[in-house]
Motif scaffolding. Structure first.
Motif, PDB file in Angstrom:
ATOM      1  N   ILE A  72       0.861  -1.184   0.000  1.00  0.00           N
ATOM      2  CA  ILE A  72       0.000   0.000   0.000  1.00  0.00           C
ATOM      3  C   ILE A  72       0.900   1.238   0.000  1.00  0.00           C
ATOM      4  O   ILE A  72       1.885   1.297   0.738  1.00  0.00           O
ATOM      5  CB  ILE A  72      -0.928   0.025   1.227  1.00  0.00           C
ATOM      6  N   VAL A  73       0.545   2.210  -0.821  1.00  0.00           N
ATOM      7  CA  VAL A  73       1.273   3.478  -0.868  1.00  0.00           C
ATOM      8  C   VAL A  73       0.313   4.591  -0.479  1.00  0.00           C
ATOM      9  O   VAL A  73      -0.752   4.744  -1.100  1.00  0.00           O
ATOM     10  CB  VAL A  73       1.856   3.756  -2.265  1.00  0.00           C
ATOM     11  N   ILE A  74       0.662   5.343   0.553  1.00  0.00           N
ATOM     12  CA  ILE A  74      -0.189   6.457   0.989  1.00  0.00           C
ATOM     13  C   ILE A  74       0.554   7.772   0.811  1.00  0.00           C
ATOM     14  O   ILE A  74       1.779   7.827   0.797  1.00  0.00           O
ATOM     15  CB  ILE A  74      -0.616   6.300   2.467  1.00  0.00           C
ATOM     16  N   ASP A  75      -0.221   8.841   0.686  1.00  0.00           N
ATOM     17  CA  ASP A  75       0.377  10.171   0.576  1.00  0.00           C
ATOM     18  C   ASP A  75      -0.636  11.200   1.072  1.00  0.00           C
ATOM     19  O   ASP A  75      -1.850  10.947   1.084  1.00  0.00           O
ATOM     20  CB  ASP A  75       0.768  10.465  -0.874  1.00  0.00           C
ATOM     21  N   GLY A  76      -0.133  12.346   1.500  1.00  0.00           N
ATOM     22  CA  GLY A  76      -0.995  13.442   1.936  1.00  0.00           C
ATOM     23  C   GLY A  76      -1.295  13.463   3.415  1.00  0.00           C
ATOM     24  O   GLY A  76      -1.740  14.483   3.941  1.00  0.00           O
ATOM     25  N   PHE A  77      -1.054  12.377   4.119  1.00  0.00           N
ATOM     26  CA  PHE A  77      -1.364  12.309   5.554  1.00  0.00           C
ATOM     27  C   PHE A  77      -0.424  13.195   6.372  1.00  0.00           C
ATOM     28  O   PHE A  77      -0.835  13.807   7.351  1.00  0.00           O
ATOM     29  CB  PHE A  77      -1.293  10.862   6.043  1.00  0.00           C
ATOM     30  N   ARG A  78       0.833  13.251   5.943  1.00  0.00           N
ATOM     31  CA  ARG A  78       1.805  14.075   6.659  1.00  0.00           C
ATOM     32  C   ARG A  78       1.429  15.553   6.578  1.00  0.00           C
ATOM     33  O   ARG A  78       1.676  16.324   7.500  1.00  0.00           O
ATOM     34  CB  ARG A  78       3.201  13.837   6.081  1.00  0.00           C
ATOM     35  N   ARG A  79       0.841  15.964   5.450  1.00  0.00           N
ATOM     36  CA  ARG A  79       0.432  17.359   5.293  1.00  0.00           C
ATOM     37  C   ARG A  79      -0.910  17.635   5.959  1.00  0.00           C
ATOM     38  O   ARG A  79      -1.188  18.758   6.362  1.00  0.00           O
ATOM     39  CB  ARG A  79       0.347  17.718   3.802  1.00  0.00           C
ATOM     40  N   SER A  80      -1.752  16.613   6.069  1.00  0.00           N
ATOM     41  CA  SER A  80      -3.101  16.784   6.611  1.00  0.00           C
ATOM     42  C   SER A  80      -3.125  16.840   8.131  1.00  0.00           C
ATOM     43  O   SER A  80      -3.893  17.604   8.724  1.00  0.00           O
ATOM     44  CB  SER A  80      -4.010  15.635   6.160  1.00  0.00           C
ATOM     45  N   PHE A  81      -2.302  15.985   8.773  1.00  0.00           N
ATOM     46  CA  PHE A  81      -2.391  15.790  10.216  1.00  0.00           C
ATOM     47  C   PHE A  81      -1.073  16.112  10.917  1.00  0.00           C
ATOM     48  O   PHE A  81      -0.026  16.211  10.280  1.00  0.00           O
ATOM     49  CB  PHE A  81      -2.782  14.344  10.525  1.00  0.00           C
ATOM     50  N   ASP A  82      -1.153  16.235  12.239  1.00  0.00           N
ATOM     51  CA  ASP A  82       0.073  16.342  13.017  1.00  0.00           C
ATOM     52  C   ASP A  82       0.762  14.982  13.023  1.00  0.00           C
ATOM     53  O   ASP A  82       0.243  13.999  12.476  1.00  0.00           O
ATOM     54  CB  ASP A  82      -0.235  16.813  14.448  1.00  0.00           C
ATOM     55  N   LYS A  83       1.953  14.902  13.631  1.00  0.00           N
ATOM     56  CA  LYS A  83       2.747  13.679  13.569  1.00  0.00           C
ATOM     57  C   LYS A  83       2.005  12.476  14.140  1.00  0.00           C
ATOM     58  O   LYS A  83       2.115  11.358  13.622  1.00  0.00           O
ATOM     59  CB  LYS A  83       4.070  13.874  14.307  1.00  0.00           C
ATOM     60  N   LYS A  84       1.230  12.688  15.196  1.00  0.00           N
ATOM     61  CA  LYS A  84       0.483  11.570  15.790  1.00  0.00           C
ATOM     62  C   LYS A  84      -0.722  11.172  14.948  1.00  0.00           C
ATOM     63  O   LYS A  84      -1.243  10.068  15.090  1.00  0.00           O
ATOM     64  CB  LYS A  84       0.032  11.936  17.206  1.00  0.00           C
ATOM     65  N   GLY A  85      -1.177  12.074  14.087  1.00  0.00           N
ATOM     66  CA  GLY A  85      -2.342  11.766  13.274  1.00  0.00           C
ATOM     67  C   GLY A  85      -3.645  11.972  14.003  1.00  0.00           C
ATOM     68  O   GLY A  85      -4.688  11.463  13.589  1.00  0.00           O
ATOM     69  N   LEU A  86      -3.617  12.753  15.084  1.00  0.00           N
ATOM     70  CA  LEU A  86      -4.822  13.000  15.880  1.00  0.00           C
ATOM     71  C   LEU A  86      -5.456  14.348  15.548  1.00  0.00           C
ATOM     72  O   LEU A  86      -6.675  14.482  15.566  1.00  0.00           O
ATOM     73  CB  LEU A  86      -4.486  12.939  17.374  1.00  0.00           C
ATOM     74  N   LEU A  87      -4.626  15.339  15.257  1.00  0.00           N
ATOM     75  CA  LEU A  87      -5.121  16.684  14.992  1.00  0.00           C
ATOM     76  C   LEU A  87      -5.039  17.005  13.506  1.00  0.00           C
ATOM     77  O   LEU A  87      -4.079  16.637  12.825  1.00  0.00           O
ATOM     78  CB  LEU A  87      -4.304  17.719  15.776  1.00  0.00           C
ATOM     79  N   ILE A  88      -6.071  17.684  13.001  1.00  0.00           N
ATOM     80  CA  ILE A  88      -6.063  18.116  11.601  1.00  0.00           C
ATOM     81  C   ILE A  88      -5.197  19.366  11.490  1.00  0.00           C
ATOM     82  O   ILE A  88      -5.468  20.379  12.124  1.00  0.00           O
ATOM     83  CB  ILE A  88      -7.495  18.402  11.102  1.00  0.00           C
ATOM     84  N   LYS A  89      -4.150  19.279  10.692  1.00  0.00           N
ATOM     85  CA  LYS A  89      -3.209  20.385  10.539  1.00  0.00           C
ATOM     86  C   LYS A  89      -3.629  21.317   9.403  1.00  0.00           C
ATOM     87  O   LYS A  89      -3.563  22.534   9.523  1.00  0.00           O
ATOM     88  CB  LYS A  89      -1.812  19.827  10.279  1.00  0.00           C
ATOM     89  N   LYS A  90      -4.076  20.714   8.282  1.00  0.00           N
ATOM     90  CA  LYS A  90      -4.537  21.493   7.133  1.00  0.00           C
ATOM     91  C   LYS A  90      -5.751  20.817   6.523  1.00  0.00           C
ATOM     92  O   LYS A  90      -5.880  19.593   6.567  1.00  0.00           O
ATOM     93  CB  LYS A  90      -3.437  21.610   6.076  1.00  0.00           C
ATOM     94  N   ARG A  91      -6.620  21.616   5.949  1.00  0.00           N
ATOM     95  CA  ARG A  91      -7.806  21.083   5.275  1.00  0.00           C
ATOM     96  C   ARG A  91      -7.618  21.153   3.760  1.00  0.00           C
ATOM     97  O   ARG A  91      -6.746  21.841   3.253  1.00  0.00           O
ATOM     98  CB  ARG A  91      -9.049  21.865   5.689  1.00  0.00           C
ATOM     99  N   ASN A  92      -8.511  20.429   3.051  1.00  0.00           N
ATOM    100  CA  ASN A  92      -8.502  20.409   1.585  1.00  0.00           C
ATOM    101  C   ASN A  92      -7.168  19.940   1.008  1.00  0.00           C
ATOM    102  O   ASN A  92      -6.709  20.423  -0.019  1.00  0.00           O
ATOM    103  CB  ASN A  92      -8.859  21.786   1.022  1.00  0.00           C
ATOM    104  N   ILE A  93      -6.554  18.980   1.711  1.00  0.00           N
ATOM    105  CA  ILE A  93      -5.317  18.364   1.231  1.00  0.00           C
ATOM    106  C   ILE A  93      -5.668  17.096   0.464  1.00  0.00           C
ATOM    107  O   ILE A  93      -6.522  16.311   0.888  1.00  0.00           O
ATOM    108  CB  ILE A  93      -4.387  18.017   2.407  1.00  0.00           C
ATOM    109  N   LEU A  94      -5.014  16.911  -0.658  1.00  0.00           N
ATOM    110  CA  LEU A  94      -5.220  15.696  -1.435  1.00  0.00           C
ATOM    111  C   LEU A  94      -4.536  14.521  -0.740  1.00  0.00           C
ATOM    112  O   LEU A  94      -3.315  14.482  -0.637  1.00  0.00           O
ATOM    113  CB  LEU A  94      -4.655  15.866  -2.840  1.00  0.00           C
ATOM    114  N   GLN A  95      -5.332  13.590  -0.217  1.00  0.00           N
ATOM    115  CA  GLN A  95      -4.797  12.363   0.371  1.00  0.00           C
ATOM    116  C   GLN A  95      -5.002  11.234  -0.633  1.00  0.00           C
ATOM    117  O   GLN A  95      -5.973  11.240  -1.384  1.00  0.00           O
ATOM    118  CB  GLN A  95      -5.530  12.021   1.666  1.00  0.00           C
ATOM    119  N   SER A  96      -4.103  10.274  -0.621  1.00  0.00           N
ATOM    120  CA  SER A  96      -4.270   9.151  -1.549  1.00  0.00           C
ATOM    121  C   SER A  96      -3.848   7.847  -0.887  1.00  0.00           C
ATOM    122  O   SER A  96      -2.984   7.829  -0.004  1.00  0.00           O
ATOM    123  CB  SER A  96      -3.452   9.369  -2.827  1.00  0.00           C
TER     124      SER A  96
END
Length: 270
Positions: free
Chosen positions: A187-211
């Motif tokens: 599985i290849v993911i992208d966009g999560f690092r830009r969307s969330f904080d390092k823990k993945g609990l808080l939304i850092k930015k909205r309208n980010i393309l995740q894949s």
């Protein structure tokens, strides 16, 4: 299902089901409303065997990556094709999905401890502890727990063992593959690092393309391929080989960002 039926790790399935339901409903908007998760290859999920499946993926946040996979897997099993539309799919989740995580991460607070109940196989890292480099032996109980999870269902692992990109693949993943011979799904993911904080609990930015791209099972010669060969193949499959690194000129980067913005606007219409 008896109300107090337990899985091989002693977790009560009734409690696990309700935790997944609650977390699923709460987190659904993170991939459908605040950001748009583009999915590719989810039809592969429906054709997999019930047990002994190992998902290998690159890693971008502690928790958001796994949460997204649980959404995608359950949505696909309920007939969705590359979409998370209508969160009703989470009402009857697949309960034998596990994910490998560092024990220190899963013990780092109340919320991670609750998350752990949804399917964590907590292992003790052999190369790092409390932010410091270490060198210690693999705990046999950790290996035993991974086998137990594969015998019971599906296992998600992040073979780099870190959220930092293009780090080496840990050889332990290849040893698991050679020993237990699971079906291996990259599985290849992208966009999560830009969307969330390092823990993945808080939304850092909205309208980010995740894949999330789910690839067909790897064809592995379990007997004859070496650990090094399997490591190298995984590195390519999850697109973390150094050859994927590119130096992009500023004008080309700007052009790509403009194209992504157009796609975001298009997806926001749905």
């Amino acid at each position: 299902m008896p109300i107090f039926k337990r899985n091989p790790f002693g977790h009560i399935l009734f409690i696990k089901k309700w935790l997944i339901r609650i977390f699923g409903v709460v987190s659904h908007g993170r991939y459908r409303r605040f950001n748009s998760l583009q999915i590719e290859g989810s039809e592969i999920i429906r054709d997999l065997p019930e047990t002994n499946v190992l998902f290998v993926s690159n890693h971008q946040t502690y928790f958001a990556d796994v949460a997204a996979m649980l959404h995608v897997f359950n949505a696909s099993l309920k007939g969705r094709v590359d979409t998370l539309k209508n969160v009703g799919y989470i009402w009857h989740p697949k309960l034998n999905i596990y994910y490998i995580a560092a024990s220190e991460t899963m013990k780092s607070g109340f919320l991670p401890k609750v998350f752990a109940y949804t399917g964590s196989i907590s292992i003790e890292r052999t190369w790092r502890s409390a932010g410091k480099e270490v060198n210690r032996q693999v705990k046999m109980s950790d290996i035993s727990n991974i086998k137990k999870a594969l015998d019971d269902g599906w296992v998600i692992t992040f073979p780099q063992g870190t959220t930092k990109p293009f780090r080496p693949i840990r050889r332990g993943t290849a040893h698991i593959i050679k020993t237990y011979k699971p079906v291996v799904i990259p599985i290849v993911i992208d966009g999560f690092r830009r969307s969330f904080d390092k823990k993945g609990l808080l939304i850092k930015k909205r309208n980010i393309l995740q894949s999330m791209v789910i690839k067909p099972p790897m064809e592995i010669d379990y007997e004859n391929e070496t650990v090094e060969e399997i490591v190298k193949r995984i590195e390519f499959e999850i697109e973390q080989d150094p050859s994927f690194l590119k130096v992009i000129p500023a004008d080309e980067y700007k052009r790509q960002e403009e194209e992504l913005d157009k796609k975001r606007k298009f997806w926001d219409m749905y």
